[in-house]
Scaffold this motif. Structure first.
Motif, PDB file in Angstrom:
ATOM      1  N   GLU A 168       0.718  -0.775  -0.187  1.00 37.47           N
ATOM      2  CA  GLU A 168      -0.079  -0.298  -0.004  1.00 37.47           C
ATOM      3  C   GLU A 168       0.607   1.604   0.061  1.00 37.47           C
ATOM      4  O   GLU A 168       0.792   2.296  -0.833  1.00 37.47           O
ATOM      5  CB  GLU A 168      -0.850  -0.388   0.835  1.00 37.47           C
ATOM      6  CG  GLU A 168      -1.912   0.636   1.050  1.00 37.47           C
ATOM      7  CD  GLU A 168      -2.648   0.999   2.715  1.00 37.47           C
ATOM      8  OE1 GLU A 168      -3.621   1.800   2.900  1.00 37.47           O
ATOM      9  OE2 GLU A 168      -3.132  -0.469   3.196  1.00 37.47           O
TER      10      GLU A 168
ATOM     11  N   ASN B 178      -2.443 -10.524   0.351  1.00 45.84           N
ATOM     12  CA  ASN B 178      -2.277  -9.783  -0.993  1.00 45.84           C
ATOM     13  C   ASN B 178      -1.048  -7.841  -0.669  1.00 45.84           C
ATOM     14  O   ASN B 178      -1.362  -7.112  -1.374  1.00 45.84           O
ATOM     15  CB  ASN B 178      -3.903  -9.126  -0.951  1.00 45.84           C
ATOM     16  CG  ASN B 178      -4.760 -10.133  -1.614  1.00 45.84           C
ATOM     17  OD1 ASN B 178      -4.021 -11.439  -1.731  1.00 45.84           O
ATOM     18  ND2 ASN B 178      -5.592  -9.737  -2.067  1.00 45.84           N
ATOM     19  N   SER B 179      -1.745  -7.736   0.877  1.00 55.71           N
ATOM     20  CA  SER B 179      -1.128  -6.289   1.980  1.00 55.71           C
ATOM     21  C   SER B 179       0.573  -6.610   1.819  1.00 55.71           C
ATOM     22  O   SER B 179       1.132  -5.118   1.684  1.00 55.71           O
ATOM     23  CB  SER B 179      -1.229  -6.185   2.920  1.00 55.71           C
ATOM     24  OG  SER B 179      -1.221  -7.540   4.137  1.00 55.71           O
TER      25      SER B 179
ATOM     26  N   GLU C 143      -8.186 -15.807  -7.629  1.00 57.93           N
ATOM     27  CA  GLU C 143      -9.322 -14.914  -7.172  1.00 57.93           C
ATOM     28  C   GLU C 143      -7.802 -14.009  -8.162  1.00 57.93           C
ATOM     29  O   GLU C 143      -7.042 -13.164  -8.058  1.00 57.93           O
ATOM     30  CB  GLU C 143      -8.471 -14.454  -5.096  1.00 57.93           C
ATOM     31  CG  GLU C 143      -9.774 -16.010  -4.790  1.00 57.93           C
ATOM     32  CD  GLU C 143      -9.458 -15.912  -3.263  1.00 57.93           C
ATOM     33  OE1 GLU C 143      -8.372 -15.072  -2.979  1.00 57.93           O
ATOM     34  OE2 GLU C 143      -9.788 -16.581  -2.668  1.00 57.93           O
ATOM     35  N   VAL C 144      -9.005 -12.319  -8.384  1.00 59.71           N
ATOM     36  CA  VAL C 144      -8.047 -11.518  -8.915  1.00 59.71           C
ATOM     37  C   VAL C 144      -8.372 -10.047  -7.354  1.00 59.71           C
ATOM     38  O   VAL C 144      -9.960  -9.936  -7.530  1.00 59.71           O
ATOM     39  CB  VAL C 144      -8.691 -10.720  -9.477  1.00 59.71           C
ATOM     40  CG1 VAL C 144      -8.378  -9.516 -10.384  1.00 59.71           C
ATOM     41  CG2 VAL C 144      -8.845 -12.500 -10.952  1.00 59.71           C
ATOM     42  N   ASP C 145      -7.132  -9.140  -6.712  1.00 64.85           N
ATOM     43  CA  ASP C 145      -7.177  -8.358  -6.900  1.00 64.85           C
ATOM     44  C   ASP C 145      -7.245  -6.622  -7.470  1.00 64.85           C
ATOM     45  O   ASP C 145      -5.383  -7.005  -7.164  1.00 64.85           O
ATOM     46  CB  ASP C 145      -6.912  -8.502  -5.639  1.00 64.85           C
ATOM     47  CG  ASP C 145      -6.959  -7.848  -4.180  1.00 64.85           C
ATOM     48  OD1 ASP C 145      -7.626  -6.673  -4.179  1.00 64.85           O
ATOM     49  OD2 ASP C 145      -6.829  -7.643  -2.722  1.00 64.85           O
ATOM     50  N   PHE C 146      -7.984  -6.143  -7.370  1.00 61.30           N
ATOM     51  CA  PHE C 146      -7.638  -5.112  -8.097  1.00 61.30           C
ATOM     52  C   PHE C 146      -6.713  -3.780  -7.185  1.00 61.30           C
ATOM     53  O   PHE C 146      -7.342  -3.281  -6.799  1.00 61.30           O
ATOM     54  CB  PHE C 146      -8.670  -4.159  -8.886  1.00 61.30           C
ATOM     55  CG  PHE C 146      -9.581  -5.216  -9.863  1.00 61.30           C
ATOM     56  CD1 PHE C 146      -8.673  -4.825 -10.912  1.00 61.30           C
ATOM     57  CD2 PHE C 146     -10.268  -5.999  -9.989  1.00 61.30           C
ATOM     58  CE1 PHE C 146      -8.844  -6.427 -11.945  1.00 61.30           C
ATOM     59  CE2 PHE C 146     -10.303  -6.915 -10.779  1.00 61.30           C
ATOM     60  CZ  PHE C 146      -9.918  -6.721 -12.233  1.00 61.30           C
ATOM     61  N   LEU C 147      -5.900  -4.030  -6.945  1.00 62.91           N
ATOM     62  CA  LEU C 147      -5.261  -3.411  -5.434  1.00 62.91           C
ATOM     63  C   LEU C 147      -4.741  -1.957  -6.249  1.00 62.91           C
ATOM     64  O   LEU C 147      -5.419  -0.899  -5.187  1.00 62.91           O
ATOM     65  CB  LEU C 147      -3.245  -3.695  -5.957  1.00 62.91           C
ATOM     66  CG  LEU C 147      -3.096  -5.069  -4.695  1.00 62.91           C
ATOM     67  CD1 LEU C 147      -2.013  -5.089  -5.260  1.00 62.91           C
ATOM     68  CD2 LEU C 147      -4.178  -5.542  -3.742  1.00 62.91           C
TER      69      LEU C 147
ATOM     70  N   ILE D 299      -2.381  -5.418 -10.279  1.00 59.39           N
ATOM     71  CA  ILE D 299      -3.566  -6.123 -10.161  1.00 59.39           C
ATOM     72  C   ILE D 299      -3.099  -6.984  -9.522  1.00 59.39           C
ATOM     73  O   ILE D 299      -1.801  -8.150 -10.000  1.00 59.39           O
ATOM     74  CB  ILE D 299      -4.389  -6.354 -11.480  1.00 59.39           C
ATOM     75  CG1 ILE D 299      -5.647  -5.362 -12.500  1.00 59.39           C
ATOM     76  CG2 ILE D 299      -5.420  -7.984 -11.011  1.00 59.39           C
ATOM     77  CD1 ILE D 299      -5.245  -5.558 -13.356  1.00 59.39           C
ATOM     78  N   ARG D 300      -3.891  -7.856  -8.242  1.00 60.98           N
ATOM     79  CA  ARG D 300      -2.626  -9.390  -8.600  1.00 60.98           C
ATOM     80  C   ARG D 300      -3.809 -10.771  -8.379  1.00 60.98           C
ATOM     81  O   ARG D 300      -5.065 -10.377  -8.041  1.00 60.98           O
ATOM     82  CB  ARG D 300      -2.692  -9.092  -6.651  1.00 60.98           C
ATOM     83  CG  ARG D 300      -2.753 -10.705  -6.168  1.00 60.98           C
ATOM     84  CD  ARG D 300      -1.718 -10.099  -4.702  1.00 60.98           C
ATOM     85  NE  ARG D 300      -1.641 -11.806  -3.664  1.00 60.98           N
ATOM     86  CZ  ARG D 300      -0.466 -12.015  -3.328  1.00 60.98           C
ATOM     87  NH1 ARG D 300       0.547 -11.461  -3.126  1.00 60.98           N
ATOM     88  NH2 ARG D 300      -0.865 -12.845  -3.102  1.00 60.98           N
TER      89      ARG D 300
ATOM     90  N   ASP E   5      -4.735 -14.425  -7.411  1.00 59.65           N
ATOM     91  CA  ASP E   5      -3.413 -15.654  -6.467  1.00 59.65           C
ATOM     92  C   ASP E   5      -4.867 -16.768  -7.086  1.00 59.65           C
ATOM     93  O   ASP E   5      -6.077 -17.238  -7.007  1.00 59.65           O
ATOM     94  CB  ASP E   5      -4.643 -15.531  -5.567  1.00 59.65           C
ATOM     95  CG  ASP E   5      -3.043 -14.312  -4.296  1.00 59.65           C
ATOM     96  OD1 ASP E   5      -2.455 -14.542  -4.561  1.00 59.65           O
ATOM     97  OD2 ASP E   5      -3.652 -12.788  -4.252  1.00 59.65           O
TER      98      ASP E   5
ATOM     99  N   GLU F 188     -13.201  -5.699 -17.490  1.00 58.93           N
ATOM    100  CA  GLU F 188     -12.662  -5.419 -15.590  1.00 58.93           C
ATOM    101  C   GLU F 188     -11.499  -5.274 -15.942  1.00 58.93           C
ATOM    102  O   GLU F 188     -10.737  -4.158 -14.970  1.00 58.93           O
ATOM    103  CB  GLU F 188     -12.638  -7.126 -14.697  1.00 58.93           C
ATOM    104  CG  GLU F 188     -13.405  -7.022 -14.376  1.00 58.93           C
ATOM    105  CD  GLU F 188     -14.181  -8.106 -13.320  1.00 58.93           C
ATOM    106  OE1 GLU F 188     -13.883  -7.913 -12.467  1.00 58.93           O
ATOM    107  OE2 GLU F 188     -14.462  -9.132 -13.863  1.00 58.93           O
TER     108      GLU F 188
END
Length: 649
Positions: A452, A483-484, A522-526, A532-533, A535, A562
């Motif tokens: 972050e 994710n962090s 899994e998708v994480d839009f940081l 984008i991450r 997993d 997306e």
């Protein structure tokens, strides 16, 4: 997955497949068990009836109760085997890695001795016709051919294994019945009284020799559990009834023949009771069927070794090696390095021991270790399933006692050949343990930072036209579980080691799941459309083709709107040309090892040698090498702030 569920159902085809895949090892044991029990001793009623009793109760207690009834319950989404079992229970205690690795190594060591002893025992039947026949060359030719065809896949010939093994077990049962009918009193040998009488009347050395020989009748029980996923629990349990009946009848028939020669001392290499109970006219057919059964037994063990290694690679217990998939059939794989190592090992065993009776001494010791390790892991599984403590205690005490006795029986054979499989197992253990431990040591020195804190600067770098664009889509493989977090080396690579401007930055993480065939992500839009991450959650039996999986995920994200991967270059953008992708793999290299203990330095030195022969990270993940950049970074073992140095004028 539907095909996988079909295998779990009880069907006639499933039972037939079970006969072909599972019982090769345990099904060919009548070729050499009685030879090993009698050895050079004088044939007596006590020896034969006691031997039969020991065989019957070993197959009942060890194979039927422990494996068919209890251990087959420990299925991991339908899959069996020591690593599947380990994946089920590993969260209960960290030390469970030890029995899992020991058991896995013992099974692999068994793969080097099983093909030589089964094929030699079958071919030696020809000595009834030609006493001076040099069978060693025939055995080596068959083994060489067997390992040569592995690279082409065995699914085609595999379909014939079931009917062939059905013929084999039926033949054994019929031959046994012919002799049992001649002397039905042999059935009294099923009483445990005779087993007890034999062991008590023999001196301790002979008793342990007999126990070690009897153990050979159940060596395939571990393979029976390993192939759970190919056949299904119900099919195995039903087919085992037929297999056990055939085996017991054949052993009883051999017992009758041996009692007909009561008081004699015989060379059972030439007069193998397995072949002696065959009519003379049938002998050549019997030898042919036995040879086919021995080849099928060897094939099952080779396939099992490939599966074991593939699982070990996914669980980070073995160096990354090339794994091929020669056919579409589920579970069909081929590991070239293991194939040629096993092949060389098997030929080495034949040249070293020459005859099957000498191989018997090397056989059994490693598989006893595997069974002991399975007992420990199954007890943890029973605890997980909330079985009462007294049930688990009884299971542990009974089987540690039985298998401990077998272990001592096999240790007596150590100097006669047992040293061989134990040495092979020890070498394999050193490799697995080094790979596992070195990874833990390296992870200890990987520094993670809060991602972050870098959102803003990554966004600004992406939009900074003064920095030359490195790639439109820049992909990093990360080992950060959360994710962090992200490795500090990735941030260093993006911002400092030649600042890398990209339209979108991707972080890809692979998590090996305890279930065998999980395929999820899994998708994480940081930072939306910037960072984008993804997993990937992949089962320990799933091929890690990250190149293909990543491409599929990106296609899905584009379809759903997306993410936009169209090139930002004006000339390309107006034609809707997709931007380029580049993977960056960061390879962590140990800088100095002076801060490690002597043991850890030793481990890291061995690990360094293993790395030279293992696949690189990018090849292991199936990445397209033309789009990959590998950056070597040092792992700092000492904090620079802790280093003291004084400036002088």
């Amino acid at each position: 997955m539907s095909h996988h569920k079909d295998l779990q159902k009880l069907t006639a085809a499933g039972v037939l497949i079970s006969l072909g895949i599972i019982y090769g090892d345990i099904g060919t044991s009548p070729l050499y068990v009685f030879k090993a029990i009698v050895g050079g001793q004088r044939i007596s009623e006590t020896l034969i009836l006691g031997g039969l009793s020991l065989i019957f109760w070993t197959l009942t207690l060890q194979t039927t109760i422990k494996y068919v009834i209890i251990t087959l319950r420990a299925d991991n989404k339908g899959e069996g085997g020591i690593f599947s079992l380990f994946s089920l229970v590993r969260r209960r205690a960290k030390w469970l890695i030890v029995p899992a690795v020991l058991g896995g190594c013992a099974l692999l060591a068994d793969g080097i001795i099983t093909p030589p002893i089964t094929i030699s025992s079958a071919i030696e039947g020809l000595k009834s016709y030609y006493p001076d026949l040099p069978t060693v060359y025939i055995v080596i030719a068959i083994i060489a051919g067997l390992f040569f065809i592995q690279q082409f896949g065995t699914s085609l010939v595999g379909k014939a294994f079931g009917p062939m093994m059905f013929v084999w077990f039926t033949m054994m049962g019929v031959l046994g019945i012919i002799y049992v009918v001649q002397d039905p009193t042999i059935l009294k040998a099923l009483s445990p009284h005779y087993a007890f009488e034999l062991l008590v009347s023999s001196n301790s050395h002979v008793a342990f020799n007999i126990i070690g020989a009897v153990f050979l009748c159940t060596t395939g029980a571990e393979a029976l559990y390993s192939d759970l996923g190919h056949c299904g629990r119900d099919n195995i349990r039903v087919s085992w009834v037929y297999v056990k009946a055939s085996l017991i009848l054949n052993y009883l028939g051999q017992g009758v023949w041996l009692l007909q020669h009561n008081g004699q001392v015989m060379d059972l290499n030439i007069n193998n009771p397995f072949y002696q109970i065959m009519p003379q006219w049938f002998l050549i057919y019997g030898i042919s069927i036995a040879t086919i059964a021995a080849i099928i037994a060897s094939q099952a063990l080779i396939s099992g070794s490939f599966t074991l290694i593939a699982e070990a690679v996914r669980l980070n217990l073995w160096p990354k090696v090339k794994i091929n998939y020669p056919s579409e059939q589920k579970g069909q794989l081929y590991v070239p390095s293991i194939n040629w190592l096993l092949g060389a090992g098997c030929i080495g065993v034949v040249l070293l021991f020459q005859q099957s009776d000498r191989m018997e001494a090397a056989y059994g010791l490693s598989i006893t270790v595997a069974m002991l390790m399975t007992t420990i892991l199954v007890s943890k599984f029973l605890k997980r399933r909330k079985y009462p403590n007294y049930v688990i205690t009884i299971f542990l005490v009974v089987y540690l006692l039985i298998e401990g006795t077998f272990l001592f029986g096999n240790l007596v054979k150590f100097i006669h050949g047992g040293w061989f499989t134990l040495t092979v197992g020890l070498v394999l253990f050193c490799i697995m343990w080094t790979w596992h431990t070195a990874r833990k040591i390296r992870n200890r020195y990987v520094k993670f930072v809060e991602i972050e804190d870098y959102y803003e600067i990554i966004k600004e770098l992406s939009d900074d036209n003064t920095v030359p664009k490195y790639a439109s889509q820049l992909v990093y493989l990360t080992s950060a579980n959360f994710n962090s977090e992200v490795e500090s080396k990735i941030i260093y690579s993006i911002l400092q080691k030649q600042p890398k401007r990209a339209d979108v930055y991707w972080l890809v993480h692979v998590d090996v799941m305890d279930e065998p065939y999980t395929r999820e992500y899994e998708v994480d839009f940081l930072v939306p459309n910037k960072l984008i991450r993804i997993d990937f959650k992949l089962g320990f039996r799933v091929e890690q083709q990250i190149n293909l999986l990543f491409r599929k995920v990106v296609e899905d994200l584009v379809k759903k709107g997306e993410v936009d991967i169209t090139s930002r270059y004006a000339s390309l953008n107006k034609h809707k040309i997709v931007g380029d992708f580049r993977f960056v793999v960061i390879e962590k290299v140990m800088s100095r090892s002076s801060y490690l203990s002597f043991y850890e330095r030793l481990v890291m030195e061995f690990y360094k040698q293993l790395k030279k022969i293992s696949l690189s990270e990018e090849r292991n993940f199936g990445l397209d090498l033309s789009f990959v950049t590998v950056e070597k970074v040092p792992l700092m073992l000492a904090d620079p702030e802790s280093v003291q140095i004084h400036r002088i004028q």
